[in-house]
Write a protein that holds these residues in place. Structure first.
Motif, short mmCIF file in Angstrom:
data_model
loop_
_atom_site.label_atom_id
_atom_site.label_comp_id
_atom_site.label_asym_id
_atom_site.label_seq_id
_atom_site.Cartn_x
_atom_site.Cartn_y
_atom_site.Cartn_z
N TYR A 8 2.55 -5.41 -1.89
CA TYR A 8 1.47 -5.39 -0.90
C TYR A 8 2.05 -4.97 0.45
CZ TYR A 8 -3.17 -7.10 0.69
OH TYR A 8 -4.45 -7.22 1.19
N PRO A 18 -0.96 -10.53 1.78
CA PRO A 18 -2.22 -10.46 2.53
C PRO A 18 -2.12 -10.86 3.99
CG PRO A 18 -2.20 -12.36 1.05
CD PRO A 18 -0.97 -11.57 0.72
N ILE A 64 -0.11 1.16 -0.81
CA ILE A 64 0.55 0.08 -1.55
C ILE A 64 0.63 0.41 -3.05
CG2 ILE A 64 -0.10 -1.62 0.18
CD1 ILE A 64 -2.39 -2.52 -1.53
#
Length: 525
Positions: A33, A384, A283
């Motif tokens: 990520y 995240p 990503i």
């Protein structure tokens, strides 16, 4: 009745825990990520290697290593400096944001690793080679022209090629020593319109070529982008490298596209691809591949799965990002590989030895904007959520100096210290509007300050938050929330950056005591 309800709740809870445990044992998409675009991947024995694009960063073309396709660690770079030109050196008002070196091709042939790339900045194609991909040394050759999104390919008959182009795919044969296009040969059109499998109305023509040979057949992966649609994978195949090629649409889901093929020692196949995902960048995803009628079939019922039959990810710290105390033992590598400089550094103006335990950034000239300042030291942000913290000793700063921690992209933001005369202030600056604006400043009476930047990429909210602390424990938010945005002029996910630049006089310095990275942020709901 209550007992039956409690029993049902217990069963439901057990199922949730079992499912969570099952998920925790397996990898999920995205595999990373963080901004790791334009991957090229191969396997040697039971070890996987991957190259990626970092464009204007130095050193460049990171090489990552994995034993399971999920957990990766940066082990090398193909080059320290791409070239010595004003644009890469941030000299004479020039820069090369969003350019530098683009999509690389990673290959292994007769005991030698090869990484090739190209640069619009210089108009050249570059090929780097080594027998030890982790330790080097690397040999470099370069030639003109820059072959766009090329795939380096060693064929079974000993000939070497590059397949490249946009929309119209070309094939060039190289010299045996890879020093340039073979004299007496010309680039040939191999596929006139490689976008055609995606339909007639394509905005971004087929590019990102990656060529593979499996069971005697040639397979060419490309990406294109139909108008009003999404990033799409196309595949062409042929019995000879010169064609003719037949093509088909291979994957059209979530915009996951551009990459190629890799297999495991057990014979499982995957496509490695990436996805544009807002401010965090591009990503990586892995997509299972089956074979049918001589074609690689991507995805599960044409879809990109959220979970994979691979080991779970263990996080990115260390490996892709890492905290740093800036303390070095004698003989240690000066900077861990997670760090990259924004453009080529001025190595005479940074030090880890002038004050042991600190990164000293000294100004060497006066700059009109932070984006032209040399020696911004960067690491990737990641999702995240993530947080970066540093502590700065300000005692060496001069009038007009600005030093601190930034979130680097075209629409950047930073938290730091500005010196005006004999006054030091903590400031927050935002370039969200396109121009840097000082949104808040607070007088500072001490020589040391702690700075923090938080990134929230959840649901592509792409928010940046800035804080300062006088003791490293109690934090105060400052300025405004930065609405981060992925912009093509920079063509890169946001990065943490440590900087010091002069607006009035050269020679001042800032001492950074630490850089700590975290996968948690303060609640900003």
């Amino acid at each position: 009745m209550k007992e039956k309800f409690a029993h049902r709740c217990l069963i439901a809870l057990t199922m949730v825990l079992a499912t969570s445990g099952l998920r925790a044992q397996h990898a999920g998409n995205p595999v990373i990520y963080a901004d790791v675009p334009d991957m090229s991947m191969l396997r040697v024995g039971s070890t996987y290697y991957m190259s990626s694009t970092t464009m204007h960063m130095s050193p460049g073309v990171p090489i990552m290593k994995s034993t399971d396709l999920v957990n990766w660690k940066i082990v090398s770079y193909a080059y320290n400096v791409l070239d010595d030109v004003d644009e890469l050196n941030l000299n004479n008002g020039k820069s090369t944001y969003g350019r530098g070196s683009w999509a690389s091709s990673l290959r292994y042939h007769k005991g030698v690793f090869y990484v090739s790339t190209f640069a619009g900045t210089t108009g050249k194609t570059y090929i780097y080679s080594t027998r030890d991909i982790e330790k080097g040394p690397w040999k470099a050759v370069s030639f003109k022209p820059a072959l766009h999104d090329h795939s380096l390919f060693f064929d079974d008959d000993g000939r070497v090629y590059m397949m490249y182009g946009s929309g119209r795919i070309m094939l060039a044969e190289l010299n045996e020593d890879l020093s340039g296009i073979k004299p007496g040969t010309e680039s040939k059109v191999i596929i006139e319109n490689a976008s055609s499998p995606a339909g007639p109305d394509v905005g971004l023509p087929a590019e990102g070529s990656q060529l593979f040979k499996v069971n005697g057949k040639y397979y060419l992966f490309n990406i294109c982008w139909p108008k009003g649609g999404m990033r799409t994978v196309t595949i062409h195949r042929a019995d000879t490298i010169t064609g003719p090629y037949e093509g088909r649409l291979a994957l059209q889901d979530k915009g996951v596209a551009q990459g190629g093929l890799v297999n495991t020692p057990a014979g499982k196949w995957y496509a490695y691809l990436f996805r544009d995902f807002g401010a965090v960048g591009r990503i990586p995803y892995l997509v299972p591949v089956k074979w049918g009628d001589g074609w690689p079939i991507l995805g599960i019922n044409g879809r990109v799965p959220d979970s994979l039959d691979l080991p779970a990810g263990k996080g990115y710290d260390p490996g892709i990002v890492a905290s740093d105390e800036f303390s070095r033992k004698p003989g240690a590598v000066p900077l861990p590989l997670v760090w990259q400089w924004n453009h080529n550094p001025d190595n005479s103006k940074w030090s880890l030895t002038q004050r042991p335990g600190y990164l000293r950034l000294t100004t060497g000239r006066v700059d009109t904007t932070l984006m032209l300042a040399r020696n911004i030291l960067t690491q990737r942000t990641f999702g995240p959520v993530c947080s970066g913290v540093t502590a700065v000793d300000l005692s060496g700063m001069k009038d007009g100096d600005c030093a601190g921690l930034m979130l680097l992209q075209k629409k950047y933001g930073w938290i730091g210290v500005k010196v005006t005369g004999n006054t030091r202030s903590v400031v927050m600056v935002s370039a969200e509007s396109g121009l840097p604006m000082e949104l808040e400043h607070i007088a500072l009476s001490q020589q040391r300050v702690y700075l923090k930047a938080d990134c929230d990429f959840r649901d592509r909210s792409d928010k940046g938050y800035f804080y300062y602390s006088l003791d490293g424990k109690s934090w105060k938010q400052i300025g405004a929330v930065l609405q981060m945005a992925y912009t093509l002029p920079h063509f890169m996910g946001y990065r943490f950056g440590l900087f010091n630049y002069a607006s009035k006089q050269a020679g001042g310095y800032a001492d950074f005591d630490l850089f700590h990275i975290n996968d948690k942020i303060a609640s900003n709901d």
